[in-house]
Design an enzyme around this catalytic site. Structure first.
Site, PDB file in Angstrom:
ATOM      1  N   HIS A 140     -74.347 -52.968 -31.987  1.00  0.00           N
ATOM      2  CA  HIS A 140     -74.099 -52.957 -30.505  1.00  0.00           C
ATOM      3  C   HIS A 140     -75.541 -52.627 -30.621  1.00  0.00           C
ATOM      4  O   HIS A 140     -76.680 -52.690 -30.353  1.00  0.00           O
ATOM      5  CB  HIS A 140     -73.852 -51.746 -30.057  1.00  0.00           C
ATOM      6  CG  HIS A 140     -74.249 -51.744 -28.910  1.00  0.00           C
ATOM      7  ND1 HIS A 140     -74.753 -51.361 -28.077  1.00  0.00           N
ATOM      8  CD2 HIS A 140     -73.716 -52.233 -27.587  1.00  0.00           C
ATOM      9  CE1 HIS A 140     -75.366 -51.030 -26.514  1.00  0.00           C
ATOM     10  NE2 HIS A 140     -74.604 -51.854 -26.048  1.00  0.00           N
ATOM     11  N   HIS A 175     -82.753 -56.272 -23.656  1.00  0.00           N
ATOM     12  CA  HIS A 175     -82.206 -55.512 -23.026  1.00  0.00           C
ATOM     13  C   HIS A 175     -82.230 -55.581 -21.292  1.00  0.00           C
ATOM     14  O   HIS A 175     -83.516 -54.707 -21.708  1.00  0.00           O
ATOM     15  CB  HIS A 175     -81.831 -54.473 -23.130  1.00  0.00           C
ATOM     16  CG  HIS A 175     -81.667 -53.193 -22.528  1.00  0.00           C
ATOM     17  ND1 HIS A 175     -80.656 -51.623 -23.556  1.00  0.00           N
ATOM     18  CD2 HIS A 175     -79.479 -53.836 -22.284  1.00  0.00           C
ATOM     19  CE1 HIS A 175     -79.606 -51.556 -22.829  1.00  0.00           C
ATOM     20  NE2 HIS A 175     -78.735 -52.509 -21.967  1.00  0.00           N
TER      21      HIS A 175
END
Length: 584
Positions: free
Chosen positions: A126, A172
């Site tokens: 992830h 991110h």
């Protein structure tokens, strides 16, 4: 026998003898049983391997090769390799050697790799580009390289336009993470994809790009990966097998739309960078970090709206590289669990949504995952890059239980333990009970129903050694040698999970426990043996002394050497336990 001195105060010191490892009584008894006049010859050794170690398929030639390999590796300075025999000291050292491993050695793929991808648990990362926490750590290609070298087969990349809108960054979104160029990540994947395993690497993309940048990404991927990139299939009726996709790279993403939606909403809000309706992940992060200003960052499963026109507007070359299409879970759980459509696809949902869904729809989720792919990812509040219990996903057939691989706590140890199976290739065949249907086309496995015990695993912990070679003498205790104890148990379905502790052995770098435990197993196919050594501390938290997790389905019986790993899962050079495993 050497000694260690510990200073208690300016005028007082304590001195301890550093004991050498002694041969346990059980080992002595086994040696006497399979030797003559203090010598274990090749025939004795072969009989020992078959009867005590459960190596019933081993040939005499293979036993001879094992003995020779051990002697050559551990006694390089001696000239007696033709002797083909062991004395008690050498036999004890053989039992503690890497050759006497608890899992098949050397590691090799032995599961059927010809089934569809949906029939396997897949080692999944992830936010694979993050070096630390989810908010402010650097983005880099280095964590991707590390993950691939560990056998991870699914890499996640979040694609965003760079500040000048003419190139693509991996970062991110909505956080303070400094970006890394996508081309660095793609090259890192190309160079390291098949170092640890030849089975396919899947790249899951979060796409926040304009059409021109999508075209640029398609060109970069085509130039970087060439013909190892799997092209788009209009509609997979069944996923291809890992065997048929060896040394190939697969792209999986949902219909590209996030960037366009964000742009339209920003225009409607007069240039605002924040959506009016925030994702659950963003709301959770802002609740924990109210001073942090964030943009939109939404994972696959968080979208509830869809505009198929965005998919139609995507560049042809970009659409052509998406081999596994990710669908949004619109219309509630009942809708997306329907598997009436002829094609197969992938869905994503966070750990909390899965935990809620399995309460009322556990068997339907298992059925869904027999044909389709499910990716589960950490909830948004895990800003420290911690992880969750992977067994909720595995018990319900979820293939891609996505973890933050830069973590270092127990959930990650379980993940590493699961994928030590099948030669560490990153693909583990699901147990048959997760794939079978009954005579009325019903799912045969109900995770909430207790099953009868299939077998009992008996574990005996003899001793441990090697800490004095890896740690400073005052690492565990300033005033004396360590007081080690072992935590051992099963992690699996709730009815099987159980942890036990040995007693602590005081002031000893080479502790001897000689304790035995039994663990009844209803589903040994979905169980891990978790082992952790701690150092007892009366005044503070017990210190960590090593850990490992082993798939019970591949555990070899007999007396075995168990190498221990550090917090990150890297194996210590010398720290190990001597244990015995038996199934009844």
């Amino acid at each position: 026998m050497s000694k260690q001195t510990y200073r208690v105060c300016l005028c007082f010191r304590r001195r301890f003898r550093l004991k050498e490892a002694e041969v346990p009584e059980d080992v002595q008894a086994v040696f006497e049983k399979y030797s003559e006049n203090g010598v274990m010859n090749l025939d004795h050794f072969y009989e020992f391997l078959k009867k005590e170690q459960g190596e019933d398929k081993l040939t005499r030639a293979e036993a001879e090769s094992l003995m020779e390999s051990f002697l050559k590796e551990h006694y390089k300075h001696l000239k007696f390799f033709q002797r083909r025999s062991l004395y008690i000291k050498e036999f004890f050292e053989y039992l503690l050697s890497g050759i006497n491993a608890p899992l098949p050695y050397p590691p090799k793929v032995h599961h059927d790799m010809g089934a569809p991808l949906s029939h396997y648990f897949i080692y999944t990362g992830h936010n694979s580009y993050l070096t630390g926490n989810q908010i402010s750590s650097d983005c880099s290609e280095k964590p991707i390289v590390d993950a691939l070298k560990r056998g991870v087969r699914v890499i996640e990349l979040d694609m965003w336009p760079n500040s000048s809108k003419d190139d693509v960054d991996i970062r991110h979104g909505g956080t303070l993470t400094p970006p890394v160029k996508i081309i660095k990540c793609l090259k890192a994947i190309k160079e390291n994809a098949f170092v640890a395993s030849k089975y396919p690497v899947i790249i899951t993309l979060e796409d926040h790009l304009t059409q021109d940048l999508q075209a640029k990404v398609a060109k970069m991927m085509s130039e970087t990966f060439g013909n190892i990139l799997v092209p788009r299939s209009e509609c997979y009726l069944e996923f291809p097998s890992p065997e048929s996709l060896k040394n190939r790279i697969i792209i999986s993403t949902k219909p590209p739309k996030e960037y366009l939606e964000t742009e339209m909403l920003q225009e409607e809000n007069g240039g605002s960078t924040t959506k009016g309706r925030k994702s659950s992940e963003e709301r959770a992060r802002e609740k924990e970090n109210p001073t942090l200003v964030m943009k939109v960052d939404i994972e696959d499963g968080d979208y509830q709206e869809e505009d198929d026109r965005d998919q139609e507007n995507a560049p042809t070359e970009y659409k052509h590289m998406i081999a596994i299409r990710a669908e949004k879970m619109k219309g509630g759980i009942i809708e997306w669990l329907r598997v009436n459509s002829p094609g197969v696809h992938r869905v994503s949902l966070n750990e909390e949504k899965l935990e809620k869904a399995v309460v009322t729809h556990g068997t339907e989720i298992i059925r869904f995952n027999q044909r389709n792919l499910m990716r589960v990812y950490p909830k948004g509040t895990r800003i420290d890059s911690s992880n969750y219990n992977p067994f909720v996903g595995w018990m319900h057939g979820a293939q891609m239980v996505a973890f933050n691989m830069q973590g270092r706590a127990r959930p990650l140890w379980l993940m590493q333990g699961m994928f030590r199976a099948n030669g560490g290739c990153g693909y583990v065949k699901k147990p048959d009970f997760l794939l079978r249907l009954g005579p009325n086309n019903e799912v045969v496995f109900d995770p909430n129903r207790r099953l009868p015990v299939q077998k009992t695993l008996k574990v005996k912990i003899y001793m441990g050694q090697g800490w004095n070679l890896e740690f400073h003498r005052t690492h565990f205790d300033l005033y004396s040698p360590p007081d080690f104890y072992v935590k051992v148990g099963i992690v699996g379905v709730p009815f099987d999970s159980d942890m036990r502790n040995t007693k602590a052995i005081e002031d000893n770098w080479t502790p001897v426990w000689n304790e035995e435990f039994s663990f009844p197993l209803t589903l040994p196919e979905l169980a891990l043996l978790r082992i952790e050594v701690r150092e007892f501390d009366t005044s503070d938290k017990d210190d960590f002394g090593g850990q490992t997790c082993l798939p019970v389905s591949e555990l070899k019986t007999g007396i075995r050497a168990i190498p221990l790993c550090n917090h990150r899962g890297d194996m210590y050079k010398s720290v190990k336990l001597l244990m015995r495993f038996d199934f009844t």
